[in-house]
Motif scaffolding. Sequence first.
Motif, short mmCIF file in Angstrom:
data_model
loop_
_atom_site.label_atom_id
_atom_site.label_comp_id
_atom_site.label_asym_id
_atom_site.label_seq_id
_atom_site.Cartn_x
_atom_site.Cartn_y
_atom_site.Cartn_z
N ASP A 1 0.85 -1.18 0.00
CA ASP A 1 0.00 0.00 0.00
C ASP A 1 0.89 1.24 0.00
O ASP A 1 1.99 1.23 0.55
N TYR B 1 -3.10 -1.38 -2.38
CA TYR B 1 -2.58 -2.39 -3.31
C TYR B 1 -3.74 -3.20 -3.91
O TYR B 1 -4.64 -3.65 -3.21
N GLY B 2 -3.68 -3.36 -5.23
CA GLY B 2 -4.70 -4.15 -5.92
C GLY B 2 -5.87 -3.35 -6.44
O GLY B 2 -6.70 -3.88 -7.18
N ARG B 3 -5.94 -2.06 -6.07
CA ARG B 3 -7.03 -1.21 -6.57
C ARG B 3 -6.62 -0.57 -7.89
O ARG B 3 -5.44 -0.41 -8.20
N ARG B 4 -7.61 -0.17 -8.67
CA ARG B 4 -7.36 0.45 -9.97
C ARG B 4 -7.93 1.87 -9.94
O ARG B 4 -9.15 2.06 -9.88
N GLU C 1 4.32 -6.48 -15.20
CA GLU C 1 3.41 -6.49 -14.06
C GLU C 1 4.04 -5.87 -12.82
O GLU C 1 4.22 -6.53 -11.79
N ASP D 1 4.36 -3.54 -9.38
CA ASP D 1 3.42 -3.35 -8.27
C ASP D 1 2.57 -2.10 -8.47
O ASP D 1 1.43 -2.05 -8.01
N THR E 1 -8.56 -7.71 -14.50
CA THR E 1 -8.05 -8.80 -13.67
C THR E 1 -6.59 -8.59 -13.30
O THR E 1 -5.92 -9.53 -12.89
N TYR E 2 -6.10 -7.35 -13.43
CA TYR E 2 -4.70 -7.06 -13.13
C TYR E 2 -4.47 -7.20 -11.62
O TYR E 2 -5.25 -6.66 -10.82
N PRO E 3 -3.42 -7.91 -11.19
CA PRO E 3 -3.29 -8.25 -9.76
C PRO E 3 -2.73 -7.13 -8.89
O PRO E 3 -2.85 -7.20 -7.67
N SER E 4 -2.08 -6.10 -9.48
CA SER E 4 -1.41 -5.08 -8.68
C SER E 4 -2.17 -3.76 -8.76
O SER E 4 -3.32 -3.72 -9.16
N THR E 5 -1.49 -2.67 -8.38
CA THR E 5 -2.12 -1.35 -8.35
C THR E 5 -1.96 -0.64 -9.69
O THR E 5 -0.90 -0.68 -10.30
#
Length: 751
Positions: A198, A223-226, A384, A386, A411-415
């Motif tokens: 984060d 982290y993980g938000r778009r 990919e 972070d 479906t991207y796993p990071s920010t």
Amino acid sequence: MEAELQAQIPGLDHVISEYSVGYLTHASKTYVEDANAPSPLAEAADAVTELLISASGDFSAQNEEAIRNLVEKFISSLSSTDGVDPEQRQMPFMAKKLDQAINVGSQRNMSSTLGLAGGNVDLESANSRKVESRVDRKKLEKAERKIRAKQEKKQMKTVQYEASRLLNEATEAMSYEEFYMAVNPLQLGSDSQAKSKDIKIDSIDISISGHRILTDAALTLAYGRRYGLVGQNGIGKSTLLRALSRREVAIPNHISILHVEQEIRGDDTPALQAVLDADVWRKHLLAEQEKITKELAAIEAERSSLADTSKDAARLDHEREGLDITLSDIHAKLAEMESDKAESRAASILAGLGFSPERQQYATKTFSGGWRMRLALARALFCEPDLLLLDEPSNMLDVPSITFLSNYLQTYPSTILVVSHDRAFLNEVATDIIHQHSERLDYYKGANFESFYATKEERRKNAKREYEKQMAERAHLQAFIDKFRYNAAKSSEAQSRIKKLERMPVLEAPESEYVVHFKFPDVEKLSPPIVQMSEVAFGYTKDKPLLRNVDLDVQLDSRIGIVGPNGAGKTTVLKLLTSQLQPSSGLISQHARLRIGYFAQHHVDALDLTTSAVSFMAKTYPGKTDEEYRRHLGAFGITGMTGLQRMELLSGGQKSRVAFACLSLTNPHILVLDEPSNHLDIEGMDALSDALQRFEGGVVMVSHDVTMLQNVCTSLWVCDRGTVHKFDGNVNAYKKMITEQANEVGVAAPH
């Protein structure tokens, strides 16, 4: 001195070395009225010495002594100029204001800019070992304020609008690999995985050449938000992305960052290999793995000939143990990267962005600028990171590629932090919206663009009502106070109201609503037919026809949208319509009095950026006064002094508006537009859509923006596989068809 600093501190950020030299030079020239006051040069020497020690990451006594000697040597060279005639003195360096402030130690993890100077130093781990900066922050901040005040006093004489200047500067002479490894230090072992990814920074300030972008703003990225970053043209969104990409904002080193900003340099490397090479650490680890494997084999061969009790055997065993540990870490990191699946994943990403299997083997130098930008995007998706930073990614893509990118990022796993003015794209991709305005960042959690826009408008209306209500109450109280302040019978009531007025919170006036209007001139009526293409064929070479059997009819009430993959010939169709190209066969007929206004995709090339918009229009379209040109520009959102600024200092959206203003001066019957939404902010695109709907002439448009196609066009034509045909359905139906075709091919999602 800068060269000597680089020799003493390899990899020292040039911003720090420039700052140090400029600070010392400025301090040496500072006049002090009080002889008993501390010497500015001594204070500067102490602050710069501590800054350089911190930047080096080496706190040994030997290193400290070497740096102090360098600073003293430079001060001596400055002092040696005393006694020389001031008019003849040639100062080797001048104090220079930083484009971005360096706040040493202002954040919990120190400035990440300083971390670059130490190579692969993990500042967060360094802090955990209690190795802290010994910079006297008060002295440093005091010196910075003096320099800043002096520079800003000079700049007050001439106001410059240079918010976009940084975006046009070339990147420092650094290869992609060098920059990638400097910004993203390699993190081996499990420690980096355990750390939070984060990003939370409570206070950041960013300015470019005196133009303030953000003031005391909070940056929060979970982290993980778009995140979709929105705001009007020229507000500084791209500048913020660049500051993040270079760690000029203190982002922890274990968080990898990649910014899609510039097209890749063309060479003989095949496109697929260029994507594979983009993950620099994977490439480096594979080479290191091969090297260590060979070393272990050599050690094993040498060890087999030695007795277990010999000293050489013990040494070799110790070396082998160390290499085994390193090799194990490398294997773990490669497994984490899923290195074995890299080639198939890279090929899948390229396919989604429009590269056929054959084109994936072409050398990168054979691709045009637009396709190289796609390669840059493919490289970022493959790595990919972070934190993935995207600046108007849809500007370089067609509708099929935008559809692929939208589906891929969901479906991207990071920010992700993406600047975009494409409403449909933001609605599909963003989980949160960040609104940049008034030198701050406002967050709308769990909002796509439509919900953000509705919430923002509701907030604005509520703030306006609350402000107006308070101002009315303040006026009422003040009127009573003014009337009865000196009335003995009413004095107690007046005092009570004075106290009430003082206790009322002070509300800031709400921002004025940002509104843009476009207006195209009225159109004289022409009798049909207006423009007709019959059985038209065209090819840039005779043996390779690009288009064939094209039949297209354009009338004054036409609203035609042309879509299709890049390279299929959409722009060629527009150039045939505007007579910039002649057909190989077939017939194109036009009304004798027809005037066509053409908006080119690369419209900036037609503008003289060294002059102002008013001067350019006066030279290109003479016959009006400067005031008339300024009024005309105002109809396209170029208001105030903006029309008198050099166009190279305008943002991309402002340049687009100038191009539209020039286009309307030709009084066209038909508007032929090639990617008109590129660089326009959302308000600008809304204004353009409204103006095109009201326009009384015909419109033929090539666009990737789904919202604009929906709002303006009544018929959709697909340019693909050598021909142009009408599509039975709207743009959403076209996107659905593309997605189904991609699923049949089997384009992979991110892992």
